[in-house]
Design an enzyme around this catalytic site. Structure first.
Site, short mmCIF file in Angstrom:
data_model
loop_
_atom_site.label_atom_id
_atom_site.label_comp_id
_atom_site.label_asym_id
_atom_site.label_seq_id
_atom_site.Cartn_x
_atom_site.Cartn_y
_atom_site.Cartn_z
N GLY C 41 1.19 92.16 81.86
CA GLY C 41 2.23 91.59 81.01
C GLY C 41 1.68 91.39 79.61
N ARG C 338 19.12 71.14 77.29
CA ARG C 338 19.91 72.26 77.76
C ARG C 338 20.63 72.00 79.09
NH1 ARG C 338 15.56 76.98 76.14
NH2 ARG C 338 16.06 76.91 73.93
N HIS C 408 18.58 81.67 81.90
CA HIS C 408 17.80 81.94 80.71
C HIS C 408 16.29 81.92 80.96
CE1 HIS C 408 16.56 81.85 76.61
NE2 HIS C 408 16.10 80.64 76.66
N GLU C 432 5.60 81.85 81.22
CA GLU C 432 6.76 81.53 82.05
C GLU C 432 6.47 81.78 83.53
OE1 GLU C 432 10.33 83.61 80.92
OE2 GLU C 432 11.52 82.73 82.54
N ARG C 442 13.18 72.84 80.73
CA ARG C 442 12.33 73.08 79.56
C ARG C 442 13.10 72.74 78.29
NH1 ARG C 442 12.06 77.05 76.03
NH2 ARG C 442 13.30 78.55 77.20
#
Lengths: 246, 223, 646
Positions: C41, C338, C408, C432, C442
């Site tokens: 990654g 959120r 998300h 993540e 988060r």
């Protein structure tokens, strides 16, 4: 909406490609261009045929993966967007749409519409960075930077490395891509330290990879999804000449 | 690491410097030519032509001028070949982005201008220099080539006039892109001044090429 | 419970990281050259780690499935990155950033990790500025900050609406510099399919070359996975099309524990779904909530009139608008975290006040445009407004945006200890794809902070503590039987997929699964639904392995095969998510169980029974995994009910 698609198909890098004609029907005008290709691929899978390969990832215009040359324009007929942000409402019902891969010697086709753009990585590798290691750097606010310079640097840094500039240029020149990176660093004091070495190394690498020469036609600027200006190419020229001559 | 003469940007530098040099040359050339139709006699024109042909400084400049032409042509062709090689497989549908229109045809306009140059040199320059087929005129007791008469005779031929006019239109196309492009290649770009340079480029192109075109037309109809 | 030793250093919270660094083992420069590290990654965490490890002198191999590391999905983060710099002099501090993060995470994050994150946050900004990241600046030339959800200070640094892009390009550049220096070797268009363990330690990976289809073996003294979240499991999400949870799932199957899989974040400001052909959802940065006001009509008549097109939003009088976030949460208003904002939107839509298709609310800029002028709004959000207009074909300067929550980010991920090492020795997990810092929710602009903190400033230290005892381990040949076993396992799996030749495409099954996951394990969950999910997903797994159709071959570029392998993992991940959500009989952060809410509809947390990290151990496909619990202790913060009202 109904469309006739003429798409470049090529099994692999060494195969000889050809255009194939497909029809898609009942496409919503709110559909993005890539979603339209998804629908086509579903049709092909249903018929046990091989779906069309194309690069795509974020589908929100920032990763720079999509690389479709649509009806004679990189990323298609809309301005300031990538192909994934292009919506079918920009076409007329019944249109014939020609889809080709980017064409340039340093961007060989891998399969269908997928090309190898690793030459861009090679250019960045040659000098597209500030040579500092992690840690041991001064506090972020140590050097004030005029807002206008930071904004110009940001304008240049917005490049997503999609290669539309190369694809659009009649000379397959990578000047706008290189200029964006050189210009970003040229505008910032952190980048000025090795500005001369950077521009010489990046230009040398660009030439070595076989990109064409810039003839200031401006097609790159017109097709850049992030609207990066030709003024950055002028700055690149200036940076290069002052590095070489002065 | 490549050097200034072989790198892509270096080659463009050469192109633009040589191009700008030729831009200046065109003004000088036009000034002399205009004297032919402005003055009552051929005297100023013939004297100027004589001066241009004999003065030692101008002789040196002449060599530089030829050098400039050759350099501009050589780099132009060299760059173009590289540019063609950069896209071995062409698009089925060529890009039609809205950009500087004439920039796409620089090599084509250049080729026509080169043909024109050869003919032009054969017509006047070489005739005077090598073949001596030019009538003579005497001013202040000295003999001069009467190039003025040669020019006027030439431009009494309709086809020659049309040929010249067409070639200067082509030159205009070449200059419309070339002028401002040279500044871009030199990195001379500025938010305020670039529009001025672009406007100057257009004014220059219109003025110079119209001036050159005016001469054969004037001679054909009114002299 | 020996499996879960978080190895948190002793001492007061503020001194743990300092004392860790003072006591940790290091590898000397001559030995670094002899050690290979695999980094999978190349997003913020992976690229920054690869660059930093390369600079230190380790041999790094960096892998990404994209054609260039610069395309990793970190690039799409818009809003900004938090750091406790306190440049605006508004009362910020390391402690306050730590406090906000723990509170924002609903007290389900590990305290020591979060404090360390807040501690190094400032260095990230310094590092990025030195790299030439063009952060927004004020006229005086110093860095600008803006505020973000869940905080009462302005600590978010940003580069227009493209902060993720600029930070990623910074990390990518630093990594490319190391590629040039020869310390990092890059493997683009290469996907990790399995991890190789030798004597219980992570020693390599098996990859597939996505251009040729070739299966390859790679050795490393340590393996780092920084492969992001598994949000694409929902099919429709803001993640990239290629984002996947396969690396996480493969290491889980090889023995790494998977923590809090049900903690996924639903972002409140996304462009609503508009058709069944849709392939992904587009996020509109949370920063929009700084100047935008969220509302729905107060009256049902207006909702009807809107949907029939008889009126437009502008026609609804101020008094007939329900600014429900300002109404319910006066202290934070439109800037609540959120999870709170998402649930409030769902509540209004479920109550029948949704606009558009019924699943959308308005985000209105009229007031800000009047107050600040259109040019200010354009300067702040111009590119976002343009993006919205391109997609929806409506001008947000004139009519309010329509938004709705969408998947998300995944707070859950591979369980790691304080050193970011998983339960497999030598296997580290960053960004993540680990679980450590965000608890159950988060805060905005914290993902970039965590990715870069892990990669630049934490892993380069902690990995040495492990590698110091590996300096005598020579490079192993990839002909070892362990590599062979892993490779043949992968070959069998791919062969099996190719041979199914069923009737449904990968996307068809994925879409079906995604809808179920959203419905049953999405914004609101309940016992019945979750039980159903476990069963349904098991059935869907069977269906997938019987009926998927993959055209083409395995020895060539074949995106359908790539997708199939990922979707197979997503379906299994979904099963685990449902089990985790079922087990957690409380509501916290992004995890909302309908049975556990207050009379006002707020989340009802159960600290007595659930203040732990749920880490799952794999026992076999379709078999019940084993739950391990890491109890959470908060020494420096008073655990309280999250309150954004006063």
């Amino acid at each position: 909406m109904d469309f006739t698609l003429k798409i470049w198909r090529q099994e692999n890098a060494s195969a000889k490609g050809r255009f194939e004609t497909y029809k898609v029907t009942g496409i919503s005008s709110d559909c993005s261009f890539l979603e339209m290709l998804d629908i086509l691929n579903q049709q092909l899978i249903d018929k046990f045929e091989i779906p069309v390969c194309f690069d795509h990832d974020c589908r929100e215009g920032i990763c720079g993966a999509c690389s479709l040359y649509i009806n004679g324009r990189p990323h298609g007929p809309d301005s300031a967007v990538t192909a994934c942000q292009l919506h079918m409402r920009k076409f007329k019902d019944g249109d014939t749409i020609i889809v080709e891969p980017w064409r340039a010697r340093p961007f060989p086709v891998i399969k269908d519409l997928v090309v190898d753009r690793s030459s861009f990585d090679r250019i960045i590798e040659a000098g597209g960075y500030v040579s500092i290691n992690t840690g041991g750097v001064p506090d972020a606010n140590t050097i004030p930077i005029p807002r206008a310079n930071a904004e110009t640097a940001m304008d240049a840094a917005a490049c997503i490395g999609c290669g539309a500039c190369v694809a659009a240029c009649k000379n397959a020149s990578a000047m706008l891509f290189v200029a964006a990176k050189v210009s970003q660093f040229a505008m910032l004091p952190q980048g000025r330290v090795e500005a001369k070495e950077r521009v010489m190394r990046m230009v040398a690498k660009m030439d070595e990879l076989g990109f064409g020469n810039c003839t200031n036609t401006g097609a790159c600027e017109a097709e850049c999804p992030k609207q990066i200006s030709l003024s950055h190419i002028a700055r690149l020229n200036r940076e290069y000449l002052s590095a070489r001559v002065l | 690491m490549s050097n200034i003469l072989t790198s892509s940007i270096g080659k463009k530098l050469m192109m633009s410097l040589a191009g700008l040099f030729l831009v200046i040359f065109l003004i000088v050339h036009l000034a002399i030519n205009l004297s032919l139709i402005i003055a009552d006699t051929h005297e100023p024109f013939n004297k100027a032509a004589h001066f241009m042909g004999t003065n030692i400084v101008i002789k040196v400049m002449e060599i530089i001028l030829f050098g400039g032409f050759l350099l501009h042509m050589f780099y132009g062709v060299f760059l173009q070949i590289q540019n063609w090689m950069a896209r071995p497989k062409r698009y089925r549908k060529e890009n039609y982005s809205q950009t500087s229109f004439f920039s796409k045809f620089m090599i084509h306009t250049a080729a026509i201008i080169t043909v024109f140059l050869v003919i032009h040199l054969l017509d006047f320059y070489l005739k005077a220099k090598l073949f001596g087929e030019v009538p003579m005129a005497i001013y202040d007791g000295r003999e001069y080539h009467d190039l003025g008469t040669l020019v006027i005779n030439k431009f009494k031929i309709g086809s020659v006039v049309i040929f010249y006019i067409v070639c200067f239109m082509i030159l205009a196309f070449h200059l419309l892109h070339g002028f401002q492009s040279a500044f871009q290649s030199l990195g001379l770009e500025h938010k305020k001044y670039t529009p001025v340079i672009r406007a100057l480029g257009v004014i220059y192109t219109v003025f110079v090429t119209a001036g050159f075109m005016l001469i054969p037309v004037y001679i054909y109809f009114w002299m | 419970m020996t499996k879960l030793n978080a190895r948190i250093p002793e001492g007061p919270l503020a001194e743990k990281w300092t004392s860790y660094k003072a006591g940790q083992k290091l590898v000397n420069p001559a030995n670094k050259r002899k050690l290979d590290i695999i980094v999978v990654g190349t997003g913020l965490a992976g690229a920054s780690a690869a660059a930093s490890l390369g600079e230190l002198g380790f041999n790094v191999k960096a892998f990404c499935y994209q054609d260039s590391p610069r395309r990793a999905h970190s690039i799409a983060a818009q809003g900004g990155i938090n750091a406790a710099k306190n440049y605006p002099n508004d009362g910020d501090s390391v402690y306050r950033l730590y406090y906000d993060t723990i509170k924002g995470g609903d007290y389900r994050a590990r305290e020591a990790n979060v404090y360390r994150l807040a501690e190094v946050s400032g260095s990230i900004i310094d590092q990025c500025v030195a790299q030439g990241v063009p952060f927004a600046r004020e006229y005086g030339g110093l860095l600008d900050n803006r505020s973000f959800g869940g905080a009462q200070v302005s600590r978010t640094f940003y580069a227009r609406g493209q902060t993720g892009q600029q930070l990623l390009l910074g990390a990518y550049s630093a990594m490319m510099r190391q590629v040039n220096a020869g310390t990092v070797k890059l493997f683009p268009r290469t996907e990790m399919l399995d991890i190789v363990l030798v004597e219980g330690k992570a020693r390599g990976i098996i990859t597939r070359n996505l251009v040729t289809g070739k299966i390859e073996r790679h050795f490393g003294h340590a393996v780092v996975i920084a492969t992001g979240g598994y949000g694409r499991a929902f099919y429709l999400s803001t993640n990239a099309m290629g984002s996947n949870g396969s690396a996480v799932w493969q290491v889980y199957k090889r023995g790494a524990l998977f923590a809090n899989p049900s903690f996924v974040q639903i972002h409140p400001t996304c462009i609503p779904v508009h058709g069944d052909y849709q392939s992904k959802l587009t996020l509109m940065s949370e920063s929009l909530r700084n100047d935008g006001r969220i509302w729905v009509p107060k009256k049902k008549e207006d909702v009807e009139a809107l949907s029939e097109g008889r009126i437009v939003p502008k026609d609804i009088a101020e008094d007939d608008r329900d600014y429900y976030l300002e109404r319910r949460y006066p202290a934070f208003g439109n800037l609540v975290p959120r999870d709170v904002a998402s649930r409030a939107a769902k509540e209004r839509c479920d109550a029948g006040f949704g606009v558009g298709s019924g699943l959308a609310v308005y985000l209105d800029f009229q007031e800000s445009i009047q107050r600040l002028g259109k040019h200010v709004i354009e300067e702040r959000y111009g590119n976002l407004f343009q993006m919205y207009e391109k997609i929806v074909d409506e001008n947000p300067y004139e009519t309010p945006m329509m938004i709705y929550p969408a998947i998300h980010y995944c707070m859950g991920g591979v369980w790691v200890d304080y050193e970011l090492m998983t339960t497999i020795p030598g296997l580290f997990s960053l960004g993540e794809c680990n679980f450590s810092d965000h608890g159950a929710n988060r805060l905005g602009a914290s993902a970039l902070m965590q990715g870069l903190a892990d990669g630049y400033f934490i892993l380069p230290y902690t990995i040495q503590n492990y590698l110091a005892s590996e300096i005598l381990t020579p490079r192993m040949p990839t002909t070892l039987p362990e590599f062979g076993e892993a490779e043949s396992h992968i070959r069998e799996r791919l062969d099996k997929l190719m041979q199914i030749k069923g009737s449904q495409s990968v996307d068809q099954i994925h879409r079906k699964f995604g809808l179920l996951l959203w419905e049953l394990v999405g914004m609101a969950r309940n016992k019945e639904g979750l039980n159903k999910a476990v069963k349904e997903f098991a059935m869907l797994r069977e269906e997938f392995w019987k009926d998927v159709r993959i055209p083409g071959g395995a020895e060539e570029m074949n995106p359908e095969l790539e997708k199939a392998a990922r979707v197979a993992d997503f379906i299994e991940t979904g099963e685990l998510m449902a089990r985790d959500a079922l087990q957690r009989e409380e509501s916290c952060g992004g995890h909302f169980r309908e049975e556990y809410q207050t009379p006002e509809g707020e989340a009802s947390r159960n600290d007595d029974d659930f203040m732990f990290v749920a880490a799952w151990e794999y026992t076999g496909t379709g078999k019940e995994p084993v739950l391990h619990k890491e109890a959470l202790h908060y020494e420096s913060i008073k655990v309280q009910t999250r309150n954004y009202k006063i």
